[in-house]
Design an enzyme around this catalytic site. Sequence first.
Site: not given
Length: 440
Positions: A294, A303, A340
């Site tokens: 990831e 990200e 989340n």
Amino acid sequence: MNLRKIVGVASAFLLSTQAYAYNCNGVAQYVDGRSYSNNAIVQNVGSAFSCKVGGWCTVGGPYAPGTGWAAGDAWTNLGSCGTTTTSSTPRSSTPSNTTSSTPSTGGNCPNWAAGTNYTVGVVVRYNNAFYRAKNENPGYDPVISTWFWEPVASCPGGTNSSSSSGNNGTCAAWVAGRMYYAGNTVSYNGGAFRAKYDNPGYDPLVSTWYWEPTSGCNGTGASSSVSSTTNPGTGFAAVVSEAQFNQMFPGRNLFYSYAGLVAATKTYPTFAGTGDLQLKKREAAAALANFSHETGSFVHVTEIARGLYCSDWGNLATCPCEPGKQYYGRGPIQLSHNGNYCAAGAALGLDLRRNPEIVEQNATVAWQTALWFWMTQSGSGYRPAHDNIVNNYGFGETIRTINGAIECNGGNPAQVQSRINEFNRILQIIGGTAGNNLGC
């Protein structure tokens, strides 16, 4: 960057430039996410700091000494690292039973660093004295742990270091970000290299001014063979040692610290702590493989393509997005979306809705969010990744839980295989077995 953070960093800089010199020999380097108690002394960004409030010192991120915008609330700046020359200098960390004069030296012995694994025979500098490791140890204090260390008069040869095992034997694998001293030898990409000059872990193939090829180690130090020694520690630390972790991810961003991971596992002690040793190793490898995938082998903390990620599925009625905040992917699991952040924050006792940036500022919190998902969330699968491993559904089902909607059932077989390859690579390092059902 907000104004408060700018002002805090500027204040920290002014404090560091005005402080007295402090003798930092033997003072451990600060590690974000590591547990610190009141009066603990560390060095960071060229200065020494004393912990004022243990709870804040341990948080790191905004409280990191000398760099965090709230560092002054947690730490006292003792002065820039240098030789103490006047009586007005803040108190030295030198114990009363060690000499205050610098002994003669025949080489370049490294400063002792807490938490570094030392092999028998390594000589280190500690508080202006030299000590030799009588027995292998994971970085015990040379003055306190006298069974593991003995004082010596000088630093012999210039190649004694935990970073090297000598010119004629097997060199340790190079680790990015680790301090190396002139004369240290390492193995890297099948070759051996000698440090021509001290450097903070520059790449031997890129930084040719600092490194030169050598034939001394026969290029054998980078072997993925399993160490025969028993890992120190308990829980996850008994399954994966810091040396193994460094070997797995030599080029990682140093934000992803081993200390932060071990601290995070205390929140979820059944992680890599369920079943027999092989099952524990399998879960540790499965989680690290997926997290590595990831983050590009733990290179990316955030990200690349950042977005707001404020969505209705996060239940805007109970989890509204904080104005000015973004919920893009952060940390080992690249936690994203307001829903989340709210759920992970509730589980961890943190207000991640209002302060999502904590996940990219605090190593322990970042690891905790990854373990929260791993241990409790079903994601795109049928059950949490932890349950998939300990109940022998296989590594493939952990992929389904994390990104099955995109990768599984033929969606992206190349990505699935990449995760499997990483899983097998890590298992080779820690001596684990893969089990069944690797794909999804």
